[in-house]
Design an enzyme around this catalytic site. Structure first.
Site, PDB file in Angstrom:
ATOM      1  N   GLU A   1      -7.967  32.615 -45.690  1.00 34.75           N
ATOM      2  CA  GLU A   1      -7.346  31.892 -44.569  1.00 34.75           C
ATOM      3  C   GLU A   1      -6.961  30.497 -45.025  1.00 34.75           C
ATOM      4  O   GLU A   1      -7.479  30.010 -46.031  1.00 34.75           O
ATOM      5  CB  GLU A   1      -8.366  31.710 -43.427  1.00 34.75           C
ATOM      6  CG  GLU A   1      -8.734  32.959 -42.716  1.00 34.75           C
ATOM      7  CD  GLU A   1      -9.910  32.727 -41.778  1.00 34.75           C
ATOM      8  OE1 GLU A   1     -10.280  31.563 -41.527  1.00 34.75           O
ATOM      9  OE2 GLU A   1     -10.459  33.725 -41.315  1.00 34.75           O
TER      10      GLU A   1
ATOM     11  N   LYS B   1      -7.157  26.522 -44.798  1.00 29.41           N
ATOM     12  CA  LYS B   1      -8.177  25.559 -44.373  1.00 29.41           C
ATOM     13  C   LYS B   1      -7.457  24.439 -43.625  1.00 29.41           C
ATOM     14  O   LYS B   1      -6.774  23.596 -44.211  1.00 29.41           O
ATOM     15  CB  LYS B   1      -8.928  25.008 -45.590  1.00 29.41           C
ATOM     16  CG  LYS B   1     -10.115  24.151 -45.208  1.00 29.41           C
ATOM     17  CD  LYS B   1     -10.976  23.896 -46.445  1.00 29.41           C
ATOM     18  CE  LYS B   1     -12.209  23.085 -46.138  1.00 29.41           C
ATOM     19  NZ  LYS B   1     -12.014  21.876 -45.387  1.00 29.41           N
TER      20      LYS B   1
ATOM     21  N   ASP C   1      -6.795  21.149 -41.671  1.00 26.15           N
ATOM     22  CA  ASP C   1      -7.414  19.831 -41.763  1.00 26.15           C
ATOM     23  C   ASP C   1      -7.506  19.203 -40.374  1.00 26.15           C
ATOM     24  O   ASP C   1      -6.613  18.495 -39.936  1.00 26.15           O
ATOM     25  CB  ASP C   1      -6.588  18.945 -42.707  1.00 26.15           C
ATOM     26  CG  ASP C   1      -7.443  17.854 -43.311  1.00 26.15           C
ATOM     27  OD1 ASP C   1      -8.675  17.873 -43.093  1.00 26.15           O
ATOM     28  OD2 ASP C   1      -6.881  16.983 -43.999  1.00 26.15           O
TER      29      ASP C   1
ATOM     30  N   TYR D   1     -11.370  30.675 -35.834  1.00 21.35           N
ATOM     31  CA  TYR D   1     -11.488  31.485 -37.046  1.00 21.35           C
ATOM     32  C   TYR D   1     -12.842  32.155 -37.238  1.00 21.35           C
ATOM     33  O   TYR D   1     -13.102  32.718 -38.287  1.00 21.35           O
ATOM     34  CB  TYR D   1     -11.132  30.657 -38.275  1.00 21.35           C
ATOM     35  CG  TYR D   1     -11.730  29.259 -38.307  1.00 21.35           C
ATOM     36  CD1 TYR D   1     -13.105  29.069 -38.409  1.00 21.35           C
ATOM     37  CD2 TYR D   1     -10.904  28.140 -38.247  1.00 21.35           C
ATOM     38  CE1 TYR D   1     -13.647  27.792 -38.443  1.00 21.35           C
ATOM     39  CE2 TYR D   1     -11.438  26.861 -38.273  1.00 21.35           C
ATOM     40  CZ  TYR D   1     -12.804  26.699 -38.370  1.00 21.35           C
ATOM     41  OH  TYR D   1     -13.338  25.446 -38.395  1.00 21.35           O
TER      42      TYR D   1
ATOM     43  N   LYS E   1     -10.351  23.997 -52.495  1.00 21.21           N
ATOM     44  CA  LYS E   1      -9.583  22.821 -52.053  1.00 21.21           C
ATOM     45  C   LYS E   1      -8.432  22.508 -52.992  1.00 21.21           C
ATOM     46  O   LYS E   1      -8.599  22.523 -54.209  1.00 21.21           O
ATOM     47  CB  LYS E   1     -10.529  21.616 -52.016  1.00 21.21           C
ATOM     48  CG  LYS E   1     -11.468  21.638 -50.845  1.00 21.21           C
ATOM     49  CD  LYS E   1     -11.469  20.274 -50.215  1.00 21.21           C
ATOM     50  CE  LYS E   1     -12.590  20.084 -49.264  1.00 21.21           C
ATOM     51  NZ  LYS E   1     -12.665  18.730 -48.777  1.00 21.21           N
TER      52      LYS E   1
ATOM     53  N   CYS F   1      11.448 -14.723 -37.865  1.00 23.20           N
ATOM     54  CA  CYS F   1      11.992 -13.370 -37.755  1.00 23.20           C
ATOM     55  C   CYS F   1      13.173 -13.221 -38.719  1.00 23.20           C
ATOM     56  O   CYS F   1      14.099 -14.038 -38.677  1.00 23.20           O
ATOM     57  CB  CYS F   1      12.454 -13.120 -36.325  1.00 23.20           C
ATOM     58  SG  CYS F   1      13.445 -11.631 -36.171  1.00 23.20           S
TER      59      CYS F   1
ATOM     60  N   CYS G   1      16.584 -12.961 -36.618  1.00 22.23           N
ATOM     61  CA  CYS G   1      17.181 -14.000 -35.762  1.00 22.23           C
ATOM     62  C   CYS G   1      16.607 -15.396 -36.003  1.00 22.23           C
ATOM     63  O   CYS G   1      17.070 -16.363 -35.412  1.00 22.23           O
ATOM     64  CB  CYS G   1      17.020 -13.637 -34.288  1.00 22.23           C
ATOM     65  SG  CYS G   1      15.341 -13.827 -33.689  1.00 22.23           S
TER      66      CYS G   1
ATOM     67  N   CYS H   1       8.624 -10.621 -33.055  1.00 22.54           N
ATOM     68  CA  CYS H   1       9.668 -11.564 -32.683  1.00 22.54           C
ATOM     69  C   CYS H   1       9.728 -11.534 -31.166  1.00 22.54           C
ATOM     70  O   CYS H   1       9.852 -10.478 -30.561  1.00 22.54           O
ATOM     71  CB  CYS H   1      11.006 -11.121 -33.276  1.00 22.54           C
ATOM     72  SG  CYS H   1      12.360 -12.071 -32.577  1.00 22.54           S
TER      73      CYS H   1
ATOM     74  N   CYS I   1      17.029 -11.001 -29.806  1.00 24.83           N
ATOM     75  CA  CYS I   1      17.049 -10.777 -31.259  1.00 24.83           C
ATOM     76  C   CYS I   1      17.910  -9.543 -31.539  1.00 24.83           C
ATOM     77  O   CYS I   1      17.742  -8.518 -30.877  1.00 24.83           O
ATOM     78  CB  CYS I   1      15.627 -10.545 -31.762  1.00 24.83           C
ATOM     79  SG  CYS I   1      15.581  -9.998 -33.475  1.00 24.83           S
TER      80      CYS I   1
HETATM   81  S1  IVH Z   1     -15.029  28.743 -41.671  1.00 24.83           S
HETATM   82  C1  IVH Z   1     -19.556  28.966 -41.637  1.00 24.83           C
HETATM   83  N1  IVH Z   1     -12.425  28.703 -41.711  1.00 24.83           N
HETATM   84  O1  IVH Z   1     -13.549  23.311 -42.895  1.00 24.83           O
HETATM   85  C2  IVH Z   1     -18.116  28.877 -41.922  1.00 24.83           C
HETATM   86  N2  IVH Z   1     -13.583  26.630 -41.676  1.00 24.83           N
HETATM   87  O2  IVH Z   1     -15.160  22.109 -45.035  1.00 24.83           O
HETATM   88  C3  IVH Z   1     -17.432  28.119 -40.922  1.00 24.83           C
HETATM   89  N3  IVH Z   1     -12.127  24.677 -41.596  1.00 24.83           N
HETATM   90  O3  IVH Z   1     -16.399  22.607 -40.997  1.00 24.83           O
HETATM   91  C4  IVH Z   1     -16.183  27.525 -41.359  1.00 24.83           C
HETATM   92  N4  IVH Z   1     -10.222  25.773 -41.575  1.00 24.83           N
HETATM   93  O4  IVH Z   1     -14.153  22.614 -39.779  1.00 24.83           O
HETATM   94  C5  IVH Z   1     -13.549  27.970 -41.702  1.00 24.83           C
HETATM   95  N5  IVH Z   1     -10.106  28.812 -41.681  1.00 24.83           N
HETATM   96  C6  IVH Z   1     -11.221  28.083 -41.659  1.00 24.83           C
HETATM   97  C7  IVH Z   1     -11.217  26.681 -41.633  1.00 24.83           C
HETATM   98  C8  IVH Z   1     -12.420  25.988 -41.647  1.00 24.83           C
HETATM   99  C9  IVH Z   1     -10.799  24.579 -41.556  1.00 24.83           C
HETATM  100  C10 IVH Z   1     -13.043  23.510 -41.607  1.00 24.83           C
HETATM  101  C11 IVH Z   1     -14.238  23.649 -40.716  1.00 24.83           C
HETATM  102  C12 IVH Z   1     -15.432  23.404 -41.599  1.00 24.83           C
HETATM  103  C13 IVH Z   1     -14.820  22.702 -42.765  1.00 24.83           C
HETATM  104  C14 IVH Z   1     -15.659  22.885 -44.008  1.00 24.83           C
END
Ligand code: IVH
Length: 661
Positions: A110, A112, A114, A220, A308, A402, A405, A420, A425
């Site tokens: 999946e 990740k 942010d 998720y 990551k 400024c 002006c 300003c 202006c």
């Molecule tokens: S699973 C026990 N799936 O990443 C597993 N986490 O660095 C639960 N996060 O605290 C997490 N996308 O906030 C999971 N597709 C995803 C995610 C995800 C973002 C975040 C989540 C977690 C953090 C860990």
């Protein structure tokens, strides 16, 4: 009332369905207007039948009161964090560890996201709790705020007895860009990245503030389920999706770790095309039985790992700093950089947002700087590479004048921006004119942004008072104008000369001084000249005028360009005095009016102004406190309500007689 109840239910179901299509699938089936019509009907029916209102109705997303602090929530299940790796070798190592403990090895990969981790609880299909992760054991109750997020359903498709899920609340890149731009213009600190912006928006004590930030969410993981069961993660995701929960559609079943690696490379390339920021991928064992077997350490599960992406940063040189004046007068430093490619585009400029940030990071002209893209879009300087300094670098100081002006630059207490304050202006002119002519200010009918744009471009106006010296023939020659509309415009501008003083004060666009405050001010100051030498004490003595407003008023009138303009407005014949409050003028004192329908002899704005000049007040809705309802043609539901409540109803002629027109 079975018909109303079933119509209400039908509308709610339809709206829920369309919310899902729009906010989750990004694939609406109907137009905004059709959606708005359904929502308006639902709001109306619920207003008429408040006994049918339920917490899961789409009308009830913003209902929470402003809280003093967040309550804490002890999670029923620990919200673990994830182990992470940044290399292919790390991924293989994870796969080897998993394979030693189970033979049932296939994965789901999946994105990740942010954002901010969240736990949602649904009871009998209704959202009852939303909490932040906190330390994994105890989080904060942000239910009222999460309820405002349109992609999070208040009601599931099925009434499963209990479902607890985990997900991520995030801020889309576009919204992050918009919010930071707005903050820059307001002279506020900007958010460093979408994650901070999401966290900051979610942790607002007033849910109405959260509602204004277009947050979104993905779920998720199932933490607990009662009344249904699933055996694998893929099944879990499909189940969640079937319930109407937002599941990110980019997940993929991966039979082995090579497929996972391929997935990660694919999304490393595609990440800039996504509408939200990701910082890697998450790999999860698919079989829930196998997960059970592997268990977790104190911190994180053994069945998942985050891979990551490396941060995208580049070094380049800061060649110079350009100082720009934004449309609201905020002075923004922009870095001019030696061109580099970064995250798929060539970067040669970067906003530095404000001078505090420049100072904090100690960025100097000539520095080698490290840059990245905040939220994947906004090029930003992370900081200087101090080791590479030669001693030739120059410190960046805020300008005293400024650049557009030459007015003296000012800074308000508690703000990061320099501004300003000259209303005329050139950098601010368009915005100043739009506001000056707007309904809440001088209400110049027909003078909108498109026309202003043309008039400024053609140099017909280079300061606000030029409006009063426009030549009709010249206006008639502009795009989408003609002699009739030009003469109407000139008449509307002429009419603005006799607006009450509070409108002129509003129109000056003084920070923190809106129409309401302007009105309060004119109860104490009856002539614009009174403001020229006003002292802070004179202002703060007035109830409702705080020190921030006082500072703002004084700064505005301390700018010589502004005084010169007011003097020119006076010379042009614009009213700068409050009508003295004699008995005759105050015949409507303390009386509250509601206007409904269309009036033949004047616009509603004009009617409002007449009432206000005579000391009365106009409100939007009818209540027992309303003294009169003025009924125009095709009156709305306000009229029915007035009849119900036995309020005095005036037709247009009665009204004209009353105000003596
Ligand atoms: S699973 C026990 N799936 O990443 C597993 N986490 O660095 C639960 N996060 O605290 C997490 N996308 O906030 C999971 N597709 C995803 C995610 C995800 C973002 C975040 C989540 C977690 C953090 C860990």
């Amino acid at each position: 009332m079975p018909d109303v109840a079933s119509r209400i239910n039908e509308l709610r179901e339809e709206i829920r369905k369309h919310d899902y299509r729009y906010y989750v699938l990004d694939d609406p089936l109907i137009s905004d207007a059709e959606y708005d019509a359904m929502m308006a009907e639902l709001i109306r029916l619920e207003k008429e039948h408040p006994e049918f209102i339920t917490a899961d109705s789409p009308t009830q997303r913003i209902g929470g009161a402003v809280a003093e602090k967040f309550e804490t929530v002890t999670h029923r299940y620990l919200l673990l964090s994830l182990d992470n790796t940044t290399s292919l070798e790390g991924l293989r190592e994870f796969d080897r560890r998993v394979s030693r403990l189970t033979s049932n090895v296939s994965y789901v990969a999946e994105l990740k996201i942010d954002g901010v981790s969240i736990a949602l609880v649904y009871e009998n299909g209704i959202l009852v709790s939303a909490a932040t992760r906190g330390d994994g054991r105890v989080g904060e109750d942000v239910t009222a705020n999460v309820r405002t997020i349109k992609s999070i359903p208040l009601k599931l498709n099925r009434q499963i007895s209990r479902l607890e899920v985990r997900g991520e609340i995030y801020m889309p890149k576009k919204e992050f860009l918009r919010l930071n731009q707005e903050k820059e213009e307001k002279g506020e600190k900007v958010f460093a990245n979408p994650r901070n912006a999401a966290a900051g928006s979610l942790r607002q004590l007033d849910p109405a503030v959260t509602a204004k930030r277009a947050l979104a969410g993905f779920v998720y993981d199932i933490l607990y389920i009662e009344g249904a069961s699933v055996d694998s993660h893929i099944q879990a995701l499909e189940f969640l999706r079937d319930q109407g929960l937002p599941v990110n559609s980019e997940f993929r079943f991966c039979p082995d770790i090579d497929a996972v690696y391929e997935y990660s490379q694919e999304y490393y390339r595609k990440r800039h095309e996504l509408s939200y920021e990701i910082d890697g991928i998450v790999v999860k064992l698919d079989s829930l039985a196998a997960r059970q077997k592997l268990g977790a350490t104190a911190k994180s599960p053994r069945w998942a790992v985050a891979y990551k992406f490396p941060a995208e940063e580049k070094e380049t040189r800061l060649l110079d700093v350009e100082i720009n004046v934004g449309r609201t007068g905020v002075i923004v430093p922009t870095a001019l950089l030696e061109s580099v490619t970064l995250a798929g585009t060539t970067v040669s400029r970067a906003s530095m947002h404000n001078f505090d940030l420049v100072k904090e990071k100690d960025i100097r002209i000539g520095d080698t700087v490290l840059i990245h893209k905040a939220g994947d879009i906004i090029p930003e300087i992370i900081g200087p590479v101090v080791e590479k300094r030669t001693g030739q670098e120059r410190v960046i100081a805020p300008p005293e004048k400024c650049p557009a002006c030459g007015s003296r630059v000012v800074r308000f207490k508690g703000e990061v921006a320099y501004r300003c304050e000259n209303i005329n202006c050139p950098a601010r002119l368009k915005e100043s004119l739009i506001f000056y002519a707007s309904r809440e200010a001088m209400d110049i009918n027909g003078l909108g942004p498109a026309l202003i744009d043309q008039m400024v471009k053609k140099k017909f106006v280079s300061k606000i008072d030029d409006l009063y010296f426009l030549e009709e023939e010249k206006i008639a020659g502009l795009e989408r104008m003609g002699s009739k509309s030009a003469s109407n415009l000139i008449a509307a501008i002429e009419a603005s000369k006799s607006r009450p003083l509070y409108r002129l004060i509003t129109a000056l666009g003084i920070r923190h001084i809106g129409a309401r405050t302007a009105r309060i001010l004119t109860e104490y100051f009856h002539d614009i000249d009174d403001f020229y030498r006003v002292k802070a004490d004179d202002l703060t003595r007035i109830p409702e005028i705080g020190p921030k407003m006082a500072e703002s008023i004084m700064r505005f009138f301390a700018e010589p360009h502004n005084i010169e303009m007011i003097e020119r407005l006076k010379a042009a014949g614009v009213n700068t005095k409050e009508v003295p409050k004699g008995t005759k003028e105050q015949i409507l004192r303390e009386k509250t009016f509601v206007i409904t329908g269309t009036l033949k002899s004047m616009t509603r704005a004009e009617a409002r102004e007449k009432i206000e000049r005579l000391g009365g007040k106009v409100t939007e809705s009818v209540s027992k406190k309303t003294d009169y309802v003025v009924r125009g043609e095709k009156p709305g539901s306000k009229y029915d309500k007035a009849v119900q409540l036995g309020i005095n109803i005036l037709d247009e002629d009665d009204f004209l007689e009353m105000i003596g027109s």
